[in-house]
Design a protein around this motif. Sequence first.
Motif, short mmCIF file in Angstrom:
data_model
loop_
_atom_site.label_atom_id
_atom_site.label_comp_id
_atom_site.label_asym_id
_atom_site.label_seq_id
_atom_site.Cartn_x
_atom_site.Cartn_y
_atom_site.Cartn_z
N LEU A 376 43.79 -50.23 6.79
CA LEU A 376 45.00 -49.52 7.42
C LEU A 376 45.07 -49.48 8.93
CD1 LEU A 376 45.11 -46.63 4.77
CD2 LEU A 376 46.50 -48.67 4.86
N ASP A 377 45.94 -49.80 9.67
CA ASP A 377 45.97 -49.64 10.97
C ASP A 377 47.32 -49.02 11.57
OD1 ASP A 377 43.56 -51.02 11.51
OD2 ASP A 377 44.84 -52.90 11.27
N PHE A 378 47.11 -47.86 12.43
CA PHE A 378 48.25 -47.42 12.90
C PHE A 378 48.22 -47.45 14.30
CE2 PHE A 378 46.87 -45.36 8.93
CZ PHE A 378 47.97 -45.36 8.22
N TYR A 379 49.44 -47.75 14.97
CA TYR A 379 49.62 -47.98 16.29
C TYR A 379 50.70 -47.67 16.96
CZ TYR A 379 52.22 -52.30 15.75
OH TYR A 379 53.19 -52.80 15.49
N SER A 380 50.87 -47.44 18.21
CA SER A 380 52.25 -47.35 18.96
C SER A 380 52.19 -48.11 20.45
CB SER A 380 52.29 -45.71 19.40
OG SER A 380 51.50 -45.26 20.26
N VAL A 381 53.29 -48.57 20.93
CA VAL A 381 53.41 -48.88 22.13
C VAL A 381 54.28 -48.07 23.08
CG1 VAL A 381 54.14 -50.98 23.54
CG2 VAL A 381 53.01 -51.38 21.14
N TRP A 382 53.88 -47.42 23.93
CA TRP A 382 54.87 -46.75 24.79
C TRP A 382 54.50 -47.35 26.24
CZ3 TRP A 382 52.20 -41.58 27.70
CH2 TRP A 382 53.61 -40.94 28.12
N SER A 383 55.86 -47.52 26.71
CA SER A 383 56.11 -48.22 27.92
C SER A 383 56.74 -46.98 28.95
CB SER A 383 57.37 -49.34 27.88
OG SER A 383 56.95 -50.30 26.87
N LEU A 384 55.63 -46.77 29.71
CA LEU A 384 56.01 -45.73 30.87
C LEU A 384 56.95 -46.11 31.75
CD1 LEU A 384 52.27 -44.46 31.51
CD2 LEU A 384 53.80 -43.54 30.12
N ASN A 385 56.86 -47.41 32.03
CA ASN A 385 58.02 -47.97 32.92
C ASN A 385 57.77 -49.61 32.54
OD1 ASN A 385 56.11 -49.25 34.78
ND2 ASN A 385 55.75 -47.13 35.60
N PRO A 386 58.68 -50.56 33.10
CA PRO A 386 58.75 -51.85 32.84
C PRO A 386 57.20 -52.52 33.36
CG PRO A 386 60.63 -51.25 34.02
CD PRO A 386 59.84 -49.99 34.21
N HIS A 387 56.44 -51.88 33.84
CA HIS A 387 55.10 -52.43 34.42
C HIS A 387 54.00 -52.10 33.51
CE1 HIS A 387 57.27 -54.68 37.43
NE2 HIS A 387 57.69 -53.38 37.91
N ILE A 388 54.23 -50.76 32.91
CA ILE A 388 52.95 -50.07 32.21
C ILE A 388 53.16 -49.80 30.78
CG2 ILE A 388 51.44 -47.85 32.54
CD1 ILE A 388 52.01 -48.01 35.36
N ASN A 389 52.14 -50.26 30.02
CA ASN A 389 52.04 -49.88 28.49
C ASN A 389 50.93 -49.10 28.44
OD1 ASN A 389 54.73 -51.31 28.07
ND2 ASN A 389 53.56 -53.04 28.18
N VAL A 390 50.99 -48.30 27.32
CA VAL A 390 49.92 -47.47 26.91
C VAL A 390 50.01 -47.91 25.18
CG1 VAL A 390 48.82 -45.40 26.53
CG2 VAL A 390 50.11 -46.09 28.45
N ILE A 391 48.87 -48.19 24.71
CA ILE A 391 48.60 -48.78 23.22
C ILE A 391 47.63 -48.24 22.37
CG2 ILE A 391 48.96 -50.71 21.86
CD1 ILE A 391 49.83 -52.29 24.31
N GLN A 420 40.96 -47.43 19.34
CA GLN A 420 40.79 -48.23 20.56
C GLN A 420 42.16 -47.55 21.36
OE1 GLN A 420 41.39 -52.35 19.18
NE2 GLN A 420 43.69 -52.24 19.85
N LEU A 421 42.12 -47.92 22.80
CA LEU A 421 43.31 -47.41 23.71
C LEU A 421 43.25 -48.42 24.82
CD1 LEU A 421 45.41 -45.25 24.62
CD2 LEU A 421 43.60 -44.42 26.17
N LEU A 422 44.53 -49.32 24.73
CA LEU A 422 44.75 -50.25 25.50
C LEU A 422 45.86 -49.83 26.81
CD1 LEU A 422 45.27 -53.24 23.23
CD2 LEU A 422 43.17 -52.60 24.08
N LEU A 423 45.35 -50.17 28.04
CA LEU A 423 46.11 -49.86 29.20
C LEU A 423 46.58 -51.15 29.77
CD1 LEU A 423 44.01 -46.76 30.52
CD2 LEU A 423 46.00 -46.54 28.87
N GLN A 424 47.79 -51.35 29.86
CA GLN A 424 48.24 -52.73 30.44
C GLN A 424 49.30 -52.59 31.72
OE1 GLN A 424 51.00 -54.80 28.09
NE2 GLN A 424 49.94 -57.01 28.71
N TYR A 425 49.04 -53.27 32.65
CA TYR A 425 49.70 -53.38 33.84
C TYR A 425 50.26 -55.06 33.93
CZ TYR A 425 51.53 -53.56 38.69
OH TYR A 425 52.34 -53.72 39.66
N SER A 426 51.59 -55.11 33.98
CA SER A 426 51.93 -56.46 34.14
C SER A 426 52.95 -56.37 35.47
CB SER A 426 52.44 -56.95 33.24
OG SER A 426 53.80 -56.29 32.51
N TYR A 427 52.91 -57.49 36.16
CA TYR A 427 53.87 -57.65 37.28
C TYR A 427 54.25 -58.99 37.40
CZ TYR A 427 55.32 -57.23 42.07
OH TYR A 427 56.30 -57.55 43.02
#
Length: 427
Positions: A376-391, A420-427
């Motif tokens: 069982l896997d539970f997750y979320s994708v929270w987009s702080l702004n167009p460049h930063i995601n917290v997963i 797990q906690l993923l922090l993503q920055y894209s540009y």
Amino acid sequence: MTLFKQTATALACAFFLPMTQATAQIDYEIQPYADVMFGIFHSEKSYANHDDNHPEKTWQELGAKYGFKASASFDQHAVYGSAIAISSATYADGDAAHFTNGHERKTDLGEWSLGIKDTTAQQDFSRYNLAIGRQNIIVGDGFMVAGDAVNLGESVADGTLDRGGAYYLAPRKAFDFTTVLQYRPLDKLTTSLYYLKSDNKAQYSTEMFVGDGIYQTEKFGLGTTYLEVLDLDDAFHETNREHLKNYALRGNYALSPHLQIKSEVVYQDNAQSHENAAYVALNYQLPDSAYQSTIGYRFSHYSEDYDPMFYGNTVGIGGWVQGEVAGNYAGPNNRNSNIHQLSFSMSPKQNLMLGAFAYKFDTIKETQQNLSGYELDFYSVWSLNPHINVIPLIGFYKPKKDIQTGGSQYPNKQWNTYTQLLLQYSY
């Protein structure tokens, strides 16, 4: 963001006059590119190691891609290219399957490309597109080819398979050298030819030819793929990839505006046997749902000695790496298995998505290893702004067997809690 864009009509006329015999306008564009991801991981159990005195693992991974993409448009064509450096690292204990040990560090020119395409049609539609380079290539929905994404570290084969670590994040997905030709004779028909050369020793440096075609309308799509292994580095005959050929047929159909069905069937002719794999998936979007809620079911089958090739995730979680624990650490489960997947997702806010997956894994032939289990896997994708995601994600995995009774989990077959906690920055 565009750093540099200009029009050079006079220079273009002088340079391209022999080809166009007319005044040509060239538009240059150079864009910076960055995609940085940092992950924090913890697993209460570990996998495939009898001698591990500390089955509980905590580790971190870094995958950073940075460089530029450029294009030059003239007449009815565009030349484009890119150069992307990749830095990767694994820290602390290393991952739960001992593919990394926490000491991996690597930076190199991970991707580059050079191509030309026509720009006569609207938006992203190109009649032809020809490109070479070190590229991440995805065929179809990634059931057979989703890049060269196995990123092992120093812990396997005395470090001879080390690709820089960051095993889960897998920042290195590019094949060593590729040639891609895409041609669209009709608006709804896309044909593609690929030459793909891997330098990944974990994939036996496989060299392949792939042909693919897809006819896609608004409601219906039908595609076919042919894959042939041309060469590989397998001196000890550890695989059956020599002269391997895959023949695949896939399709999708919108049964209603809210219900879609997808399926693919693969027949594999390898050096020793004839294998097969297939899946069928249903996705239903709840009508009039304020949260854009979607539920899905997928059944996938892999015969006993099926070679999953370069399968992988194409978008987010829940692709062909099935189960965050089972697919990444406790497996492999993309051969000799039947897999049931239930999924649910919703978006209570525009910048927030919540999702869940449930899996049932059934090993077909249990002679050598039994990897049956539940997850069982539970997750979320929270987009702080167009460049930063917290997963963030939490997973629970329960195998039928532990490492002492034919499974892979150590030290027992009780539920494993994985976070797990993923922090993503894209540009």
